[in-house]
Every structure is written in C-alpha cells, then in structure tokens.
Design a protein around this motif. Structure first.
Motif, PDB file in Angstrom:
ATOM      1  N   ASN A   1     -13.842  12.519   0.502  1.00 29.15           N
ATOM      2  CA  ASN A   1     -13.422  11.120   0.634  1.00 29.15           C
ATOM      3  C   ASN A   1     -14.001  10.346  -0.538  1.00 29.15           C
ATOM      4  O   ASN A   1     -15.220  10.321  -0.728  1.00 29.15           O
ATOM      5  N   ASN A   2     -13.158   9.772  -1.339  1.00 27.15           N
ATOM      6  CA  ASN A   2     -13.606   8.904  -2.422  1.00 27.15           C
ATOM      7  C   ASN A   2     -13.608   7.469  -1.911  1.00 27.15           C
ATOM      8  O   ASN A   2     -12.582   6.985  -1.417  1.00 27.15           O
ATOM      9  N   CYS A   3     -14.761   6.813  -2.018  1.00 25.82           N
ATOM     10  CA  CYS A   3     -14.892   5.439  -1.517  1.00 25.82           C
ATOM     11  C   CYS A   3     -15.143   4.484  -2.674  1.00 25.82           C
ATOM     12  O   CYS A   3     -16.210   4.534  -3.304  1.00 25.82           O
TER      13      CYS A   3
ATOM     14  N   LEU B   1      -7.672   4.384   3.299  1.00 18.75           N
ATOM     15  CA  LEU B   1      -8.600   5.474   3.645  1.00 18.75           C
ATOM     16  C   LEU B   1      -7.873   6.822   3.720  1.00 18.75           C
ATOM     17  O   LEU B   1      -6.846   6.943   4.379  1.00 18.75           O
ATOM     18  N   HIS B   2      -8.415   7.812   3.018  1.00 15.61           N
ATOM     19  CA  HIS B   2      -7.810   9.150   3.058  1.00 15.61           C
ATOM     20  C   HIS B   2      -8.853  10.211   2.770  1.00 15.61           C
ATOM     21  O   HIS B   2      -9.847   9.954   2.092  1.00 15.61           O
ATOM     22  N   PHE B   3      -8.588  11.385   3.297  1.00 15.06           N
ATOM     23  CA  PHE B   3      -9.457  12.541   3.086  1.00 15.06           C
ATOM     24  C   PHE B   3      -8.638  13.611   2.381  1.00 15.06           C
ATOM     25  O   PHE B   3      -7.508  13.910   2.787  1.00 15.06           O
ATOM     26  N   HIS B   4      -9.220  14.184   1.333  1.00 14.50           N
ATOM     27  CA  HIS B   4      -8.600  15.310   0.647  1.00 14.50           C
ATOM     28  C   HIS B   4      -9.050  16.590   1.355  1.00 14.50           C
ATOM     29  O   HIS B   4     -10.250  16.777   1.585  1.00 14.50           O
ATOM     30  N   LEU B   5      -8.112  17.457   1.669  1.00 15.57           N
ATOM     31  CA  LEU B   5      -8.413  18.795   2.180  1.00 15.57           C
ATOM     32  C   LEU B   5      -8.023  19.775   1.090  1.00 15.57           C
ATOM     33  O   LEU B   5      -6.848  19.844   0.694  1.00 15.57           O
TER      34      LEU B   5
ATOM     35  N   ALA C   1     -16.456   6.058  -7.192  1.00 17.55           N
ATOM     36  CA  ALA C   1     -16.164   7.399  -6.682  1.00 17.55           C
ATOM     37  C   ALA C   1     -14.775   7.866  -7.107  1.00 17.55           C
ATOM     38  O   ALA C   1     -14.381   8.996  -6.830  1.00 17.55           O
ATOM     39  N   GLY C   2     -14.024   6.964  -7.748  1.00 15.28           N
ATOM     40  CA  GLY C   2     -12.702   7.353  -8.244  1.00 15.28           C
ATOM     41  C   GLY C   2     -11.577   7.143  -7.248  1.00 15.28           C
ATOM     42  O   GLY C   2     -10.512   7.755  -7.375  1.00 15.28           O
ATOM     43  N   GLN C   3     -11.795   6.281  -6.250  1.00 15.12           N
ATOM     44  CA  GLN C   3     -10.708   6.004  -5.302  1.00 15.12           C
ATOM     45  C   GLN C   3      -9.597   5.238  -6.019  1.00 15.12           C
ATOM     46  O   GLN C   3      -9.835   4.168  -6.576  1.00 15.12           O
ATOM     47  N   THR C   4      -8.405   5.826  -6.010  1.00 17.62           N
ATOM     48  CA  THR C   4      -7.275   5.178  -6.697  1.00 17.62           C
ATOM     49  C   THR C   4      -6.290   4.551  -5.711  1.00 17.62           C
ATOM     50  O   THR C   4      -5.614   3.584  -6.042  1.00 17.62           O
ATOM     51  N   VAL C   5      -6.195   5.121  -4.514  1.00 17.92           N
ATOM     52  CA  VAL C   5      -5.301   4.552  -3.502  1.00 17.92           C
ATOM     53  C   VAL C   5      -6.172   3.911  -2.423  1.00 17.92           C
ATOM     54  O   VAL C   5      -6.969   4.599  -1.761  1.00 17.92           O
ATOM     55  N   LYS C   6      -6.022   2.607  -2.260  1.00 27.22           N
ATOM     56  CA  LYS C   6      -6.926   1.869  -1.371  1.00 27.22           C
ATOM     57  C   LYS C   6      -6.421   1.865   0.069  1.00 27.22           C
ATOM     58  O   LYS C   6      -6.195   0.815   0.673  1.00 27.22           O
TER      59      LYS C   6
ATOM     60  N   PHE D   1      -0.124  14.953   4.471  1.00 24.45           N
ATOM     61  CA  PHE D   1       0.957  15.324   3.556  1.00 24.45           C
ATOM     62  C   PHE D   1       0.365  15.918   2.287  1.00 24.45           C
ATOM     63  O   PHE D   1      -0.813  15.691   1.955  1.00 24.45           O
ATOM     64  N   LYS D   2       1.205  16.681   1.565  1.00 24.09           N
ATOM     65  CA  LYS D   2       0.728  17.342   0.349  1.00 24.09           C
ATOM     66  C   LYS D   2       0.459  16.330  -0.755  1.00 24.09           C
ATOM     67  O   LYS D   2       1.258  15.400  -0.953  1.00 24.09           O
ATOM     68  N   ASP D   3      -0.649  16.530  -1.462  1.00 22.53           N
ATOM     69  CA  ASP D   3      -0.946  15.679  -2.620  1.00 22.53           C
ATOM     70  C   ASP D   3       0.083  15.976  -3.716  1.00 22.53           C
ATOM     71  O   ASP D   3       0.421  17.123  -3.985  1.00 22.53           O
ATOM     72  N   VAL D   4       0.585  14.926  -4.343  1.00 22.50           N
ATOM     73  CA  VAL D   4       1.635  15.067  -5.346  1.00 22.50           C
ATOM     74  C   VAL D   4       1.111  15.733  -6.628  1.00 22.50           C
ATOM     75  O   VAL D   4       1.887  16.298  -7.398  1.00 22.50           O
TER      76      VAL D   4
ATOM     77  N   CYS E   1       0.841  -1.198   0.000  1.00 19.12           N
ATOM     78  CA  CYS E   1       0.000   0.000   0.000  1.00 19.12           C
ATOM     79  C   CYS E   1       0.877   1.249   0.000  1.00 19.12           C
ATOM     80  O   CYS E   1       1.733   1.427   0.865  1.00 19.12           O
ATOM     81  N   LEU E   2       0.629   2.123  -0.994  1.00 20.97           N
ATOM     82  CA  LEU E   2       1.430   3.347  -1.141  1.00 20.97           C
ATOM     83  C   LEU E   2       1.378   4.220   0.119  1.00 20.97           C
ATOM     84  O   LEU E   2       2.411   4.712   0.589  1.00 20.97           O
ATOM     85  N   PHE E   3       0.172   4.418   0.661  1.00 16.39           N
ATOM     86  CA  PHE E   3       0.084   5.324   1.816  1.00 16.39           C
ATOM     87  C   PHE E   3       0.669   4.684   3.083  1.00 16.39           C
ATOM     88  O   PHE E   3       1.208   5.404   3.937  1.00 16.39           O
TER      89      PHE E   3
HETATM   90  P1  5GP Z   1      -8.026   9.169  -4.603  1.00 17.93           P
HETATM   91  O1  5GP Z   1      -8.178   9.330  -6.092  1.00 17.93           O
HETATM   92  O2  5GP Z   1      -7.725   7.738  -4.224  1.00 17.93           O
HETATM   93  O3  5GP Z   1      -9.161   9.746  -3.814  1.00 17.93           O
HETATM   94  O4  5GP Z   1      -6.789  10.049  -4.206  1.00 17.93           O
HETATM   95  C1  5GP Z   1      -5.471   9.610  -4.289  1.00 17.93           C
HETATM   96  C2  5GP Z   1      -4.603  10.833  -4.304  1.00 17.93           C
HETATM   97  O5  5GP Z   1      -3.285  10.422  -4.036  1.00 17.93           O
HETATM   98  C3  5GP Z   1      -4.576  11.564  -5.654  1.00 17.93           C
HETATM   99  O6  5GP Z   1      -5.044  12.900  -5.487  1.00 17.93           O
HETATM  100  C4  5GP Z   1      -3.105  11.512  -6.061  1.00 17.93           C
HETATM  101  O7  5GP Z   1      -2.655  12.713  -6.659  1.00 17.93           O
HETATM  102  C5  5GP Z   1      -2.408  11.247  -4.752  1.00 17.93           C
HETATM  103  N1  5GP Z   1      -1.157  10.518  -4.866  1.00 17.93           N
HETATM  104  C6  5GP Z   1      -0.924   9.410  -5.644  1.00 17.93           C
HETATM  105  N2  5GP Z   1       0.335   8.980  -5.478  1.00 17.93           N
HETATM  106  C7  5GP Z   1       0.922   9.830  -4.581  1.00 17.93           C
HETATM  107  C8  5GP Z   1       2.235   9.894  -3.999  1.00 17.93           C
HETATM  108  O8  5GP Z   1       3.119   9.075  -4.267  1.00 17.93           O
HETATM  109  N3  5GP Z   1       2.463  10.900  -3.123  1.00 17.93           N
HETATM  110  C9  5GP Z   1       1.497  11.819  -2.798  1.00 17.93           C
HETATM  111  N4  5GP Z   1       1.847  12.786  -1.926  1.00 17.93           N
HETATM  112  N5  5GP Z   1       0.258  11.777  -3.314  1.00 17.93           N
HETATM  113  C10 5GP Z   1      -0.024  10.804  -4.197  1.00 17.93           C
END
Ligand code: 5GP
Ligand code: ZN
Length: 114
Positions: A86-88, A99-103, A92-97, A28-31, A4-6
């Motif tokens: 929160n994308n679930c 749990l995370h919240f975008h601010l 909903a477009g959740q790409t990282v599995k 942490f800041k979104d990339v 898991c990336l996160f």
């Molecule tokens: P989701 O689409 O799952 O709701 O959000 C995943 C978020 O993770 C996306 O906004 C994407 O830009 C961010 N993200 C993907 N890979 C990385 C990474 O390696 N580092 C950081 N800081 N953000 C990432």
C-alpha cells in the motif's frame, strides 16, 4: 468521488479486467504489471488513502485482506508467496488517490524495501 479513476473503474465507467468482486470490494489487474500477477484491490467506497482508516471503518481492511488471500489462491500464488503493498501519499509514490492494495506474485520478488 467524481474525478477519481478507481471510483470510475468501480462504477464501470472505465474498463478493467476484474478478478474479484463483492458488495464492498473490487479487484482488477494493474494496467502496468510489475510481476506476472499484479492485481489492485480497492474498497468500492472512496478513501483517499490509508490514513482515513479509523476504529469506525477498519472492518474494510479485514475484508480486503481476506479477499486478497482468496484471490492469491485463485491466482495460484498462495503456496509460493506474494507481496501486498500500500503506497500512502506522495513520498511513498501513491499516484491514484483512492485507497488500494497491490497484490504481487508469480515470480521471485526483489528484496529492496526502498
Ligand atoms: P500507486 O502508484 O498509486 O500505488 O498505484 C497505482 C497503480 O494504478 C499503478 O500500478 C498503475 O499501473 C495503476 N493504474 C493506473 N491507471 C490505471 C488504469 O486505468 N487501469 C488499471 N487497471 N490500473 C491503472
Ligand atoms: Zn475513488
């Protein structure tokens, strides 16, 4: 979770720009920022998505919201406003599995809900 990336970001195995940390939460800041302020707030413990939140573990959500409000103040967006997303799961477009919240904030955000 091994792949898991996160979880890797939480462990420091993948670098990130941290803006907040406590025993249970990392932010942490979104990339790929979608707004001047775009921060990801995650529980350090792995949950695939918000469907795994139950009566037993929901305290983490309260802690995350309190952390988000604190971060928003620190980032200077508390007065003008911000959005928490929160994308679930897939539709909903959740790409990282994990749990995370975008601010999101720092500009006038779009008014589209979908
Ligand atoms: P989701 O689409 O799952 O709701 O959000 C995943 C978020 O993770 C996306 O906004 C994407 O830009 C961010 N993200 C993907 N890979 C990385 C990474 O390696 N580092 C950081 N800081 N953000 C990432
Ligand atoms: Zn994880």
């Amino acid at each position: 979770m091994e792949d898991c990336l996160f979880c890797k970001i939480v462990k420091g195995e993948v670098p990130s720009t941290k803006v907040y940390e406590d025993d249970e939460i990392l932010a942490f800041k979104d990339v790929n920022p979608m707004a001047p302020v775009h921060i990801l707030v995650v529980p350090k413990k792995h949950y695939n998505d918000i469907t795994e939140i139950t009566e037993e573990n929901a305290d983490i959500i309260k802690k995350i919201i309190l952390a988000i409000n604190k971060i928003a103040k620190e980032q200077g967006i508390a007065d003008k406003g911000y959005r928490i997303i929160n994308n679930c799961k897939e539709e909903a477009g959740q790409t990282v599995k994990h749990l995370h919240f975008h601010l999101l904030g720092g500009k006038k955000l779009g008014d589209k809900m979908c």
